[in-house]
Design a protein around this motif. Structure first.
Motif, PDB file in Angstrom:
ATOM      1  N   SER A  37      25.370  37.406  24.244  1.00 38.01           N
ATOM      2  CA  SER A  37      24.047  37.135  24.810  1.00 38.01           C
ATOM      3  C   SER A  37      23.741  35.643  24.900  1.00 38.01           C
ATOM      4  O   SER A  37      22.790  35.243  25.578  1.00 38.01           O
ATOM      5  N   TYR A  38      24.554  34.824  24.225  1.00 39.75           N
ATOM      6  CA  TYR A  38      24.300  33.383  24.212  1.00 39.75           C
ATOM      7  C   TYR A  38      24.665  32.779  25.569  1.00 39.75           C
ATOM      8  O   TYR A  38      25.723  33.072  26.139  1.00 39.75           O
ATOM      9  N   ASN A  39      23.771  31.930  26.088  1.00 43.81           N
ATOM     10  CA  ASN A  39      24.004  31.269  27.370  1.00 43.81           C
ATOM     11  C   ASN A  39      24.997  30.122  27.168  1.00 43.81           C
ATOM     12  O   ASN A  39      24.673  29.099  26.564  1.00 43.81           O
ATOM     13  N   ARG A  40      26.201  30.281  27.686  1.00 43.74           N
ATOM     14  CA  ARG A  40      27.257  29.302  27.469  1.00 43.74           C
ATOM     15  C   ARG A  40      27.157  28.085  28.386  1.00 43.74           C
ATOM     16  O   ARG A  40      28.039  27.223  28.361  1.00 43.74           O
ATOM     17  N   ARG A  41      26.096  28.006  29.166  1.00 38.70           N
ATOM     18  CA  ARG A  41      25.898  26.829  30.011  1.00 38.70           C
ATOM     19  C   ARG A  41      25.822  25.554  29.179  1.00 38.70           C
ATOM     20  O   ARG A  41      26.277  24.488  29.599  1.00 38.70           O
ATOM     21  N   SER A  42      25.247  25.670  27.973  1.00 37.44           N
ATOM     22  CA  SER A  42      25.083  24.482  27.125  1.00 37.44           C
ATOM     23  C   SER A  42      26.410  23.932  26.619  1.00 37.44           C
ATOM     24  O   SER A  42      26.488  22.770  26.185  1.00 37.44           O
ATOM     25  N   LEU A  43      27.484  24.728  26.673  1.00 41.30           N
ATOM     26  CA  LEU A  43      28.782  24.228  26.236  1.00 41.30           C
ATOM     27  C   LEU A  43      29.278  23.100  27.125  1.00 41.30           C
ATOM     28  O   LEU A  43      30.146  22.314  26.720  1.00 41.30           O
ATOM     29  N   LYS A 108      29.054  33.752  35.658  1.00 38.31           N
ATOM     30  CA  LYS A 108      28.294  33.556  34.426  1.00 38.31           C
ATOM     31  C   LYS A 108      29.028  34.092  33.204  1.00 38.31           C
ATOM     32  O   LYS A 108      29.035  33.477  32.139  1.00 38.31           O
ATOM     33  N   LYS A 109      29.683  35.248  33.365  1.00 34.04           N
ATOM     34  CA  LYS A 109      30.352  35.895  32.241  1.00 34.04           C
ATOM     35  C   LYS A 109      31.520  35.069  31.731  1.00 34.04           C
ATOM     36  O   LYS A 109      31.886  35.156  30.550  1.00 34.04           O
TER      37      LYS A 109
END
Length: 505
Positions: A37-43, A108-109
């Motif tokens: 569920s964590y948005n990995r965009r911040s990586l 996104k996935k």
């Protein structure tokens, strides 16, 4: 190899590579253990910080002397430093584009996978720039290639992305086999994989003339194999489909970072091994001078084919794929000419191409994501929807076309002058460059016609994300600065890297 030997190496020379490797490993672990569920965009920001730290560590190595470790398989010379800088700057911009990339399906996935696979590919490109051995060159090449294959098919539920990945894998496998075939001849004839040792053996053997045909075959196979990686005609068949089907940040990565790495390995192998090797029994000309006609043919065909076929394209990414083929031809002109300023011309052109191409792809990504289409008609009326964005895109297009006042013009001018300053001058190649540039005006200015003189389908204003806006501003500033004051870049190059005098030492 014992512990004392390992500790005796100057591992600090590999600091940028270790930083990228560490960040890639960290991102892979975070992606594995973070909840779905964590948005990995911040990586993306972790990857960006890692790249910036690598840039700083590279800058800290500018003043260090030429050094080699691991039995000369890794060389930190001015060539490696100069081209690593291009790779890292390009990678930082692509990461920012990837953070803003938000297609309607199929990405996104797998966003977390994108970042560490991207850094792995970057690591392979960086290893190639400092490789002093065929083995490390090939390992870096395949590290970049395998990562690129996966990145091209990142949108797993998108038919175009799947097609791009399979075509890329097949053509990449063919090019790898051909390159390895040529390398196997070089190893078999010299008995070593170290480039410097190989150079000395080849120079001694070529004096007798009995090995000349075998070295000619090796040269031809390596050149053809690497031409696939460069997407130079007639080995360009994979590029249009891969550029079109890949996610836009991956397309930007392939057009800038991957292409730069391709020219790096080409320069490393050809200039190190064949520049000082006699080309005939009289030893009047070097092997590379005698056989530069093959590189000239690749350059001329790439310029003509890329620009002519681009005229008929309606898909913007496919058009830029053929444009990329033409630009590969321009750089091959500099390598074929082997003038006094070949290194300078290639480095400056790749830096200029990085800026104008990444800026263009930033705008392309924004428009194609919003319209869910890649047709050139989607850019109609862009000036009315976002005047500043249209003006910036126009500057990038003018630079790609080689209009005075832009970095692209200076880059082409350097290559043009380099081709004419040799004895004898490469007048045919220079003429093809001029003709190809004129042809490119038709499709480049066709995009500007859409932006400024065609009515928009909607009057809705375009919201520019911070990441894309940042890339556009940086690319715009560099394109104009290096076009108006090109000595800014050239003085930086000469001050920090000299004239690449340590390339063959």
């Amino acid at each position: 190899m014992n512990a004392d030997t390992l500790l005796s190496y100057q591992w600090g020379q590999m600091a940028p590579e270790f930083i990228i490797l560490g960040v890639a490993a960290l991102l892979s672990l975070l992606d594995l253990f973070l909840p779905k569920s964590y948005n990995r965009r911040s990586l993306a920001w972790i990857a960006l910080v890692g790249i910036l730290i690598a840039v700083l560590s590279l800058i800290g190595l500018f003043d260090s002397k030429t050094a080699s470790i691991l039995h000369d398989t890794f060389r930190l010379d001015s060539f490696g430093k100069a081209f690593k800088l291009i790779l890292l700057i390009g990678a930082a911009c692509v990461i920012v584009l990837a953070e803003s990339y938000d297609p309607r399906e199929g990405f996104k996935k797998y966003r977390g996978e994108f970042y560490y696979l991207f850094l792995t590919g970057l690591l392979g490109a960086m290893v190639m720039t400092s490789s002093g051995d065929l083995i490390t060159l090939f390992v870096g090449l395949e590290l970049l290639s395998v990562s690129s294959y996966i990145l091209a098919g990142m949108r797993k539920k998108h038919a175009g992305s799947n097609e791009a990945a399979i075509k890329y894998v097949i053509n990449g496998g063919i090019s790898t086999a051909i390159t390895l075939f040529g390398m196997s001849y070089l190893y078999g004839l010299t008995g070593t994989t170290n480039l410097m040792e190989m150079k000395d053996v080849m120079t001694a053997q070529a004096a007798s003339g009995q090995y000349m045909y075998l070295y000619g075959l090796a040269f031809f196979m390596v050149l053809v194999g690497l031409s696939f990686k460069l997407a130079s005609a007639p080995f360009h068949m994979w590029a249009p489909d891969v550029y079109q089907g890949s996610p836009t940040p991956v397309t930007a990565f392939l057009s800038v970072v991957s292409k730069t790495a391709g020219f790096v390995i080409l320069l490393r192998i050809l200039l190190t091994l064949f520049l000082t090797m006699p080309g005939d029994e009289s030893q009047t000309f070097s092997f590379l001078e005698t056989h530069s006609i093959y590189i000239s043919c690749l350059a001329g065909i790439s310029i003509i084919a890329g620009n002519v076929i681009a005229l008929r394209q309606r898909n913007i990414k496919r058009m830029f794929a053929y444009s990329s083929i033409a630009h590969a031809g321009y750089i091959l002109v500099a390598i074929s000419a082997l003038g006094y300023f070949t290194f300078d011309a290639v480095w400056f052109y790749l830096m200029a191409y990085l800026l104008m191409n990444l800026g263009a792809f930033a705008v392309i990504q924004l428009i194609t994501d919003a319209s869910n289409s890649e047709d050139i008609a989607d850019f109609a009326g862009l000036y009315r929807r976002s005047p500043l964005l249209a003006a910036g895109f126009a500057v990038f297009i003018l630079s790609l076309a080689g209009i005075p006042g832009t970095a692209g013009f200076i880059g082409k001018l350097n290559i043009f002058m380099n081709a004419l300053m040799t004895d004898p001058g490469h007048f045919v190649l220079a003429s093809i460059m001029i003709g190809g540039t004129v042809i490119s005006y038709f499709y480049y200015f066709g995009i500007m016609t859409q932006m400024f003189f065609r009515p928009a389908a909607t009057t809705e204003k375009i919201k520019v994300p911070a990441g894309i806006g940042t890339v556009v501003v940086i690319a715009l500033a560099g394109t104009i600065l290096f076009g108006v004051a090109p000595n800014t870049a050239l003085d930086f190059l000469h001050h920090n890297f000299g004239s690449f005098n340590d390339f063959l030492k």
